[in-house]
Design an enzyme around this catalytic site. Structure first.
Site, PDB file in Angstrom:
ATOM      1  CE  LYS A 187      -7.700   1.711   3.198  1.00 17.91           C
ATOM      2  NZ  LYS A 187      -6.891   0.838   2.924  1.00 17.91           N
TER       3      LYS A 187
ATOM      4  CG  ASP B 240      -3.452  -0.289  -2.257  1.00 15.75           C
ATOM      5  OD1 ASP B 240      -2.600   0.725  -1.563  1.00 15.75           O
ATOM      6  OD2 ASP B 240      -3.689  -1.276  -1.913  1.00 15.75           O
TER       7      ASP B 240
ATOM      8  CG  ASP C 165      -3.416   3.991  -1.187  1.00 17.10           C
ATOM      9  OD1 ASP C 165      -3.033   3.846  -1.802  1.00 17.10           O
ATOM     10  OD2 ASP C 165      -2.686   3.085   0.186  1.00 17.10           O
TER      11      ASP C 165
ATOM     12  CB  SER D 117      -1.226   0.056   1.482  1.00 20.97           C
ATOM     13  OG  SER D 117      -2.193   0.788   1.464  1.00 20.97           O
ATOM     14  CG  HIS D 118       0.610   3.566   3.068  1.00 25.55           C
ATOM     15  ND1 HIS D 118      -0.562   2.606   3.164  1.00 25.55           N
ATOM     16  CD2 HIS D 118       0.990   3.781   4.432  1.00 25.55           C
ATOM     17  CE1 HIS D 118      -0.339   1.881   4.881  1.00 25.55           C
ATOM     18  NE2 HIS D 118       0.326   2.892   5.807  1.00 25.55           N
TER      19      HIS D 118
ATOM     20  CG  ASP E  96      -6.200   1.045  -0.829  1.00 21.17           C
ATOM     21  OD1 ASP E  96      -5.133   1.476  -0.768  1.00 21.17           O
ATOM     22  OD2 ASP E  96      -5.864   0.137   0.426  1.00 21.17           O
ATOM     23  NE  ARG E  97      -3.646   3.950   3.033  1.00 21.69           N
ATOM     24  CZ  ARG E  97      -3.370   4.214   3.741  1.00 21.69           C
ATOM     25  NH1 ARG E  97      -3.436   5.505   4.342  1.00 21.69           N
ATOM     26  NH2 ARG E  97      -3.170   3.518   5.009  1.00 21.69           N
TER      27      ARG E  97
HETATM   28  C1  VG1 Z   1      -3.526   1.703   8.616  1.00 21.41           C
HETATM   29  C2  VG1 Z   1      -4.399   2.477   8.506  1.00 21.41           C
HETATM   30  C3  VG1 Z   1      -5.549   1.662   8.522  1.00 21.41           C
HETATM   31  C4  VG1 Z   1      -5.451   1.119   7.157  1.00 21.41           C
HETATM   32  C5  VG1 Z   1      -4.456  -0.025   6.554  1.00 21.41           C
HETATM   33  C6  VG1 Z   1      -4.852  -0.322   5.305  1.00 21.41           C
HETATM   34  O1  VG1 Z   1      -3.252   0.699   9.204  1.00 21.41           O
HETATM   35  O2  VG1 Z   1      -4.425   3.472  10.115  1.00 21.41           O
HETATM   36  O3  VG1 Z   1      -7.060   2.321   8.778  1.00 21.41           O
HETATM   37  O4  VG1 Z   1      -7.197   0.100   7.084  1.00 21.41           O
HETATM   38  O5  VG1 Z   1      -3.474   1.430   7.399  1.00 21.41           O
HETATM   39  O6  VG1 Z   1      -4.786   1.136   4.488  1.00 21.41           O
HETATM   40  P1  VG1 Z   1      -2.615   0.705  10.657  1.00 21.41           P
HETATM   41  O7  VG1 Z   1      -2.568  -0.350  11.802  1.00 21.41           O
HETATM   42  O8  VG1 Z   1      -0.620   0.449  10.087  1.00 21.41           O
HETATM   43  O9  VG1 Z   1      -3.325   1.866  11.629  1.00 21.41           O
HETATM   44  V1  VG1 Z   1      -3.455   0.515   3.046  1.00 21.41           V
HETATM   45  O10 VG1 Z   1      -4.159   1.674   2.155  1.00 21.41           O
HETATM   46  O11 VG1 Z   1      -2.172  -0.099   3.834  1.00 21.41           O
HETATM   47  O12 VG1 Z   1      -4.546  -1.178   2.177  1.00 21.41           O
HETATM   48 CO    CO Z   2      -3.490   0.779   0.376  1.00 21.40          CO
END
Ligand code: VG1
Ligand code: CO
Length: 544
Positions: free
Chosen positions: A377, A280, A278, A113-114, A282-283
Site C-alpha cells: 500500500k 512507514d 503513517d 508502521s503506525h 504506506d497508509r
Molecule cells: C492492521 C490493519 C491491516 C493492515 C496492517 C498493517 O492490522 O488492520 O489492514 O494491513 O495493520 O498495516 P491488524 O492485524 O492490526 O488489524 V501497516 O501500515 O502496519 O504496515
Molecule cells: Co504502515
C-alpha cells in the site's frame, strides 16, 4: 574476511503477524533476538545467497543498529549486493519500488508502521519477496518454523558501515550501495500522475493544502515530491523531519491521531485538502474542507475515476479489498463489469492477484490504498492520486464524495477498536461468536435480519492456498455488516476490532453523521459479542 559462527538458541514467539514481526524495542534488543530472526530469513530463502537485497526502515529508534546487524549477517551469508537507503531510511512503498526496479531477490523493511517508536515502544521487521510485496504466508510460516530450530547465526567482525555516505563500499565480499531513498520512488510517481496538472492546481491561487508526515518517513518524500517537484509552497509538508520517536505521537493517520491537521480543514476557511501518512509511509488519510473520506470510500472513488489519470488511462482490470473493508468498491466493480475480490486483512494477500494481472487497485479500511505500480500500500501515491483527480475534475473533495454517493449509494462505515484488552478475554469473545455462528442466519437482531454468518476463510484464486479464521462476518439482509477480528500487529494484550457498515441508497440521508447513523448497528454488535461483560469496556478506545 572470516565468517564468524555464533551458537544461539531459539526465542519464543517469533511468528510474523499481519505485517512482519513486531515487538517492543526491548525485546529486539536482547542479544541474538534480531540475529536469530534475520538468520532464519536467510536460511529460508536460499536465493538470497549470491543474490541482492534491499534494506531500509522508517527511521524509528533502533533502526540504525538493526541495519548494521542485518548488513553483517547478510554479508556473512553470501548475499552479493545490498541496496541500502541513505541514513538507513526507506518508506515501505519505496522498498517495494526499489526491489522491483533493480530486480533484487527481496528486501528487509524495518518498521512497526503506525505503532509508536522509542526505547520503550515498538520495533518491527518484515521480509518482502522479489515481486516487491510482503512475503506470503507460506514463506512467513517457513521463517517462523526456522526460528524454532535455529542453533547458529553467521556474522562478520567489522566496524559499522557509514550509512550516511552515498556510494558503493564493501563488507567482506559483499557490495553495499547506499542510495537516495527518495529518487526512484519520486520518479515512479512522476510516471503515473499528471504533474503539470497538479502543479497548475497548486499555483492557481485558490488551493490550500497541508501534508502531515507525522514526524515519520514520508517527510523527505513529501518535501521532494510536493514542494520541490510540484511547486507547493514551502511549509506545505508539516512535521516533515523524521524523528526516532515520531515526536512522541502515534504516527497513525486517522481522525484520532492527526488532530492538528484535521483542525486545519475545519471552518469556512479550512484547507481545501489535507492528507497524512503513517510511520512507514504506506497508509494515507484524505481530508477535504470539513470533510473526511473513509479509506473504503477512497478505494471506490479511485476505482470509479482511475481512467482520468495518465497511469490508469486504459482502465482497471479488477479490484480487491480486504474483508473488513466496506463493500463500496464492489458497487463500482459491478458498474465497470470487472472482478472484485475479498481477501483477508494484510497486504500480502493482494500480491498474487496483482502479479497475475487480475487486479489493478486494492485497498484496506485501515487507511491503505494501492495499485499494481508496487506491491505495498502506498500513502503518497494515494495523496497524488487524489490531487490529480482534484486537478482534473476541478471539484472539491466534498463534491467528488457526494457525487459518488449519489451515483452508487453510500456505505456508511466505522471501525471501533478496543485496545489493550486481556488476551484471554478477547479470545473468549471470539470463541463465543464462533459458537453462535450456526444459529445466526435468519435471526432478527434489532431491526436487522441475519442473512449469513461465518468465520472468514479465503482460498487464493491464483495458488489455491487456504487461510482460515480470518475474522467473524455477520451479513444482514439490508446489506449491513458487522465484522469482528483481533489485531495481528499489536505488541501487548489484544486489540479487538469491530467493523461496521450499512448501505444507504437515499441521497437525502447521505449527509447524516456517521456515528449517529451507525448507532443501532453498534448496539447490536456490542450485545451480540458481549463486549462489556467480557472485556469490561463500555466504549471503544479509538473510533475511525
Ligand atoms: C492492521 C490493519 C491491516 C493492515 C496492517 C498493517 O492490522 O488492520 O489492514 O494491513 O495493520 O498495516 P491488524 O492485524 O492490526 O488489524 V501497516 O501500515 O502496519 O504496515
Ligand atoms: Co504502515
Amino acid at each position: 574476511m572470516e565468517t564468524i559462527r555464533i551458537a544461539t538458541t531459539p526465542f519464543e514467539g517469533q511468528r510474523p503477524g499481519t505485517s512482519g514481526l513486531r515487538k517492543k524495542v526491548k525485546v529486539f534488543q536482547q542479544p541474538g533476538y534480531l540475529e536469530n530472526f534475520v538468520q532464519s530469513i536467510l536460511d529460508t530463502l536460499p536465493e538470497l545467497r549470491g543474490g541482492s537485497l534491499v534494506v531500509g526502515g522508517d527511521g524509528r529508534y533502533f533502526n540504525r543498529e538493526a541495519i548494521q546487524v542485518i548488513l553483517r549477517l547478510a554479508a556473512a551469508n553470501g548475499v552479493r549486493r545490498l541496496i541500502v537507503g541513505r541514513g538507513g531510511l526507506f518508506s515501505t512503498p519505496a522498498v517495494s519500488c526499489v526491489i522491483r526496479k533493480y530486480k533484487t531477490q527481496g528486501g528487509i523493511v524495518l518498521s512497526a508502521s503506525h505503532n509508536p517508536g522509542g526505547p520503550d515502544e515498538d520495533f518491527g521487521i518484515k521480509f518482502n519477496s522479489a515481486n516487491g510485496g510482503p512475503a506470503p504466508e507460506s514463506v512467513t510460516d517457513a521463517i517462523f518454523a526456522r526460528t524454532k530450530t535455529i542453533d547458529r547465526y553467521l556474522t562478520l567482525d567489522t566496524p559499522p558501515v557509514d550509512l550516511d555516505q552515498p556510494g558503493v563500499c564493501t563488507l567482506g565480499e559483499t557490495e553495499i550501495e547506499i542510495i537516495d531513498p527518495v529518487r526512484d520512488y519520486a520518479d515512479l510517481m512522476e510516471a503515473l500522475f499528471d504533474f503539470d496538472a497538479i502543479h497548475h492546481l497548486f499555483n492557481s491561487g485558490h488551493f490550500q493544502m497541508r501534508f502531515d508526515a507525522m514526524h515519520a518517513i514520508t517527510g523527505p518524500y513529501a518535501i521532494e515530491i510536493l514542494e520541490n517537484r510540484l511547486g507547493a509552497a514551502p511549509g506545505t509538508v508539516m512535521n516533515g523531519v523524521p524523528l526516532e520517536d515520531f515526536g512522541g505521537g502515534h504516527p497513525d493517520p486517522n481522525l484520532a491521531h492527526a488532530q492538528e491537521l484535521v483542525a486545519l480543514t475545519h471552518g469556512s476557511d479550512g484547507l481545501d485538502f489535507g492528507a497524512a501518512s503513517d510511520g512507514d509511509g504506506d497508509r494515507n488519510m484524505i481530508l477535504g474542507r470539513n470533510c473526511f473520506v473513509t479509506p473504503s470510500d477512497s478505494l471506490a472513488i479511485l476505482a470509479a475515476n482511475a481512467h482520468l489519470l495518465p497511469g490508469y488511462r486504459q482502465g482497471i482490470r479488477g479490484i480487491a479489498r480486504s474483508m473488513p473493508t466496506s463493500q463500496a468498491a464492489n458497487r463500482v466493480a459491478d458498474f465497470l463489469g470487472i472482478e472484485c475480490f475479498e481477501t483477508p486483512t494484510g497486504w500480502k494477500f493482494f500480491g498474487n492477484l496483482l502479479d497475475a494481472g487480475r487486479i489493478t487497485l486494492c485497498g484496506e479500511e485501515s487507511f491503505g490504498t494501492g495499485s499494481d505500480h508496487v506491491r505495498e500500500k502506498d500513502g503518497l501515491w494515494a495523496v497524488l492520486f487524489w490531487l490529480n483527480l482534484l486537478a482534473v475534475r476541478q471539484q472539491s473533495v466534498a463534491e467528488i464524495l457526494t457525487d459518488h454517493w449519489r451515483r452508487f449509494g453510500r456505505n456508511f462505515y466505522t471501525r471501533h477498536d478496543y485496545e489493550g484488552v486481556d488476551l484471554e478475554a478477547a479470545e473468549g469473545l471470539v470463541d463465543h461468536l464462533r459458537r453462535l455462528l450456526p444459529d445466526l442466519p435468519g435471526r432478527q437482531l434489532g431491526a436487522e435480519t441475519v442473512s449469513y454468518a461465518d468465520d472468514f476463510a479465503y482460498t487464493d484464486p491464483i495458488d489455491g492456498s487456504v487461510s482460515e479464521r480470518q475474522g467473524i462476518r455477520i451479513g444482514f439482509a439490508s446489506g449491513a455488516r458487522i465484522v469482528y477480528r483481533l489485531s495481528g500487529t499489536g505488541t501487548s494484550g489484544a486489540t479487538l476490532r469491530v467493523y461496521l457498515e450499512y448501505f444507504e441508497p437515499n441521497p437525502a440521508l447521505h449527509q447524516r453523521d456517521t456515528q449517529d447513523a451507525m448507532r443501532p448497528l453498534v448496539l447490536i454488535a456490542r450485545e451480540l459479542a458481549q463486549i462489556e461483560t467480557r472485556t469490561g469496556r463500555t466504549e471503544p478506545d479509538v473510533v475511525t
